[in-house]
Design an enzyme around this catalytic site. Structure first.
Site, PDB file in Angstrom:
ATOM      1  N   TYR A   5      72.104 -53.977  28.730  1.00 40.56           N
ATOM      2  CA  TYR A   5      71.456 -53.132  29.753  1.00 40.56           C
ATOM      3  C   TYR A   5      72.458 -52.816  30.864  1.00 40.56           C
ATOM      4  CZ  TYR A   5      68.573 -51.993  33.827  1.00 40.56           C
ATOM      5  OH  TYR A   5      68.044 -51.402  34.953  1.00 40.56           O
TER       6      TYR A   5
HETATM    7  N1  LIG Z   1      62.356 -52.112  38.555  1.00 37.36           N
HETATM    8  C1  LIG Z   1      63.520 -52.711  38.809  1.00 37.36           C
HETATM    9  O1  LIG Z   1      63.560 -53.854  39.282  1.00 37.36           O
HETATM   10  C2  LIG Z   1      64.807 -51.999  38.548  1.00 37.36           C
HETATM   11  C3  LIG Z   1      66.010 -52.639  38.921  1.00 37.36           C
HETATM   12  C4  LIG Z   1      67.209 -51.981  38.672  1.00 37.36           C
HETATM   13  C5  LIG Z   1      67.223 -50.717  38.116  1.00 37.36           C
HETATM   14  N2  LIG Z   1      66.049 -50.130  37.744  1.00 37.36           N
HETATM   15  C6  LIG Z   1      66.109 -48.798  37.155  1.00 37.36           C
HETATM   16  O2  LIG Z   1      65.200 -47.966  37.852  1.00 37.36           O
HETATM   17  C7  LIG Z   1      64.648 -46.998  36.950  1.00 37.36           C
HETATM   18  C8  LIG Z   1      63.137 -47.065  36.976  1.00 37.36           C
HETATM   19  O3  LIG Z   1      62.747 -48.369  36.548  1.00 37.36           O
HETATM   20  P1  LIG Z   1      61.236 -48.820  36.454  1.00 37.36           P
HETATM   21  O4  LIG Z   1      61.170 -50.219  36.888  1.00 37.36           O
HETATM   22  O5  LIG Z   1      60.382 -47.794  37.079  1.00 37.36           O
HETATM   23  O6  LIG Z   1      61.057 -48.788  34.851  1.00 37.36           O
HETATM   24  P2  LIG Z   1      59.887 -48.176  33.986  1.00 37.36           P
HETATM   25  O7  LIG Z   1      60.133 -48.632  32.592  1.00 37.36           O
HETATM   26  O8  LIG Z   1      58.577 -48.494  34.581  1.00 37.36           O
HETATM   27  O9  LIG Z   1      60.140 -46.612  34.096  1.00 37.36           O
HETATM   28  C9  LIG Z   1      60.983 -45.893  33.248  1.00 37.36           C
HETATM   29  C10 LIG Z   1      60.175 -44.767  32.611  1.00 37.36           C
HETATM   30  O10 LIG Z   1      61.067 -43.979  31.848  1.00 37.36           O
HETATM   31  C11 LIG Z   1      60.415 -43.602  30.650  1.00 37.36           C
HETATM   32  N3  LIG Z   1      61.460 -43.356  29.646  1.00 37.36           N
HETATM   33  C12 LIG Z   1      62.293 -44.261  29.075  1.00 37.36           C
HETATM   34  N4  LIG Z   1      63.112 -43.653  28.211  1.00 37.36           N
HETATM   35  C13 LIG Z   1      62.810 -42.325  28.257  1.00 37.36           C
HETATM   36  C14 LIG Z   1      63.304 -41.183  27.579  1.00 37.36           C
HETATM   37  N5  LIG Z   1      64.293 -41.288  26.672  1.00 37.36           N
HETATM   38  N6  LIG Z   1      62.761 -39.975  27.844  1.00 37.36           N
HETATM   39  C15 LIG Z   1      61.754 -39.863  28.746  1.00 37.36           C
HETATM   40  N7  LIG Z   1      61.233 -40.916  29.408  1.00 37.36           N
HETATM   41  C16 LIG Z   1      61.760 -42.137  29.167  1.00 37.36           C
HETATM   42  C17 LIG Z   1      59.513 -44.766  30.297  1.00 37.36           C
HETATM   43  O11 LIG Z   1      58.414 -44.369  29.502  1.00 37.36           O
HETATM   44  C18 LIG Z   1      59.083 -45.257  31.669  1.00 37.36           C
HETATM   45  O12 LIG Z   1      57.834 -44.720  32.044  1.00 37.36           O
HETATM   46  C19 LIG Z   1      65.258 -47.293  35.596  1.00 37.36           C
HETATM   47  O13 LIG Z   1      66.396 -46.483  35.436  1.00 37.36           O
HETATM   48  C20 LIG Z   1      65.680 -48.748  35.714  1.00 37.36           C
HETATM   49  O14 LIG Z   1      66.718 -49.065  34.831  1.00 37.36           O
HETATM   50  C21 LIG Z   1      64.849 -50.742  37.955  1.00 37.36           C
END
Ligand SMILES: NC(=O)c1ccc[n+]([C@@H]2O[C@H](COP(=O)([O-])OP(=O)(O)OC[C@H]3O[C@@H](n4cnc5c(N)ncnc54)[C@H](O)[C@@H]3O)[C@@H](O)[C@H]2O)c1
Length: 431
Positions: free
Chosen positions: A242
């Site tokens: 990741y």
């Molecule tokens: N939540 C955290 O603690 C955290 C920490 C660091 C980074 N992030 C990053 O922040 C962003 C949002 O994270 P989150 O916690 O909301 O995750 P999440 O999984 O709730 O949201 C990501 C969304 O993207 C959609 N998705 C995934 N692949 C896709 C694709 N190929 N096409 C279209 N849609 C797609 C999923 O269905 C999901 O709804 C992500 O990039 C994640 O890596 C989150």
């Protein structure tokens, strides 16, 4: 008397006497009458059929992959309405991953202040898609349309840019989670690398080009031990796939900034939590297990040291995302050509006060009024890091970012949401 084989395939062709009258006939015979030639033709036909069939199945599987139904006058109208700007100098933002945890909160905040928002999400089943659907209807009620589709679908993304001249892209779609990478590594490459490139290609070609703000992750710090983590610290020792895909994303976006003049801001989020959060994250699954009377697994680092995270409340992250969009600066290219240098920025968005996981459990126990059954085990080598701690002075200076919610307050809000959403009453589900 020459044998039939010698007649058809003379060893010295130059000496072969040509009988003009029967030339065509003999050539025809040469090609088709020989068993060896027929064998070669048969092989050729089999190969042709096989390659046709495999191409067909590739086309079929490709179209199965992007089965989301999109298009039509009504569909375009929904997108245009959703992208309408209702404030002066407002922006129209394409939010990827809009049905996700962070994406849904950011979309609502932008819409609330009058910006146009169009979402895209593939609603995959990495975690319960019904939670994504619930977020979608929440956004729908506020006039935000989420297109159901994959960011790898280049035709769909191009169509969205045809319909709306997006000023900004808030890219949050990704395969999240550190441990799942050991189970399904390709989903990380699909969304975090291939999907990112497809999206950037569309941004590069758009005229005008949008400014891009996207989610990297604190996990890029990997094995870095210098605390707190600063943007200039080493990020070349990822501890998980990741993290590696997020680091690759930082390099890929840099390339698009450098070659095509795209304005890019990468945000390194630190463990985001809050209402409508992600069920795969510890604070969420701990809450579920504690309420169901099931044990929770609490990992411990080397030498029995407690793991610690710089937990950051969702509202603070939303402020950081909106601040990044507001200060992003313009892309300079058009139609795939750079016209001058464009901003490339990276910021930590954290809370800058790490809390140990056992303390997190204590807080949850207090808010839930239920004692947890703790199962303390040594952390396996699955990609997790022992601690995270953000230095946020750069974001403070450039974005006016100032987190205001401590873990105690934030978890209280999360627990309140959880109990209402899942219909719990003093530890028991009421439906
Ligand atoms: N939540 C955290 O603690 C955290 C920490 C660091 C980074 N992030 C990053 O922040 C962003 C949002 O994270 P989150 O916690 O909301 O995750 P999440 O999984 O709730 O949201 C990501 C969304 O993207 C959609 N998705 C995934 N692949 C896709 C694709 N190929 N096409 C279209 N849609 C797609 C999923 O269905 C999901 O709804 C992500 O990039 C994640 O890596 C989150």
């Amino acid at each position: 008397m020459p044998s039939l084989e010698e007649e058809l395939f003379p060893s010295t062709p130059g000496k072969f006497k040509i009988d003009r009258a029967h030339n065509m006939n003999r050539q025809f015979n040469r090609c088709f009458a020989s068993t060896s030639t027929m064998f070669l033709w048969a092989l050729f036909l089999i190969a042709l059929t096989a390659s046709y069939l495999s191409f067909q199945s590739f086309v079929d599987s490709g179209s199965r992959y992007f089965t989301a139904s999109w298009g039509g006058i009504q569909w375009e109208k929904q997108i245009r309405n959703s992208a309408q700007i209702h404030r002066s100098k407002g922006m129209s933002v394409l939010v990827t991953g809009a049905a996700g945890f962070v994406g849904s909160h950011v979309s609502l905040a932008l819409k609330k202040r009058g910006d146009g928002v169009v979402g895209i999400d593939n609603f995959n089943n990495y975690y319960d898609p019904s939670l994504k659907k619930a977020r979608k209807s929440l956004l729908n009620n506020q006039g935000i349309f989420i297109v159901e589709g994959d960011i790898n679908d280049a035709r769909l993304i191009a169509k969205l840019f045809d319909i709306v001249a997006f000023t900004h892209v808030m890219h949050l779609a990704a395969q999240a989670g550190v441990r799942y990478a050991m189970e399904n590594p390709h989903s990380y490459v699909h969304s975090n690398i291939a999907g990112l490139v497809t999206l950037l290609e569309a941004c590069k070609l758009a005229n005008p080009q949008p400014s891009v703000v996207w989610a990297s992750s604190s996990s890029v710090y990997g094995l870095n031990e210098k605390v707190p983590f600063s943007e200039s610290d080493r990020t070349d020792q990822p501890a998980s796939l990741y993290a590696a895909t997020k680091k690759a994303g930082e390099e890929i976006t840099h390339t698009y900034n450098h070659i095509y003049g795209l304005s890019v801001t990468g945000l390194r989020f630190f463990t985001v939590y809050g209402p409508f959060g992600r069920p795969d994250m510890a604070y969420f699954s701990f809450t579920r297990n504690i309420l169901q009377g099931k044990p929770i697994t609490v990992y411990r680092g080397k030498n029995r040291v407690d793991l610690a995270r710089d937990f950051t409340y969702i509202d603070d992250i939303v402020k950081g995302c909106v601040g990044s969009l507001d200060t992003s600066g313009k892309s300079t290219g058009s139609g795939g050509k750079k016209r001058g240098p464009a901003p490339y920025r990276i910021f930590n968005l954290g809370n800058t006060s790490p809390v140990t996981v056992p303390t997190l459990v204590n807080i949850l126990e207090r808010h839930l009024k239920v004692k947890a059954k703790r199962n303390i085990v040594d952390m396996p080598g699955n990609g997790d890091v022992p601690f995270t701690h953000a230095n946020i002075s750069l974001a403070q200076r450039e974005l006016g970012y100032k987190p205001t919610t401590d873990l105690e307050t934030g978890l209280k809000k999360f627990v309140k949401w959880y109990i209402t959403y899942y219909g719990y009453n003093r530890g028991k589900a009421v439906h």
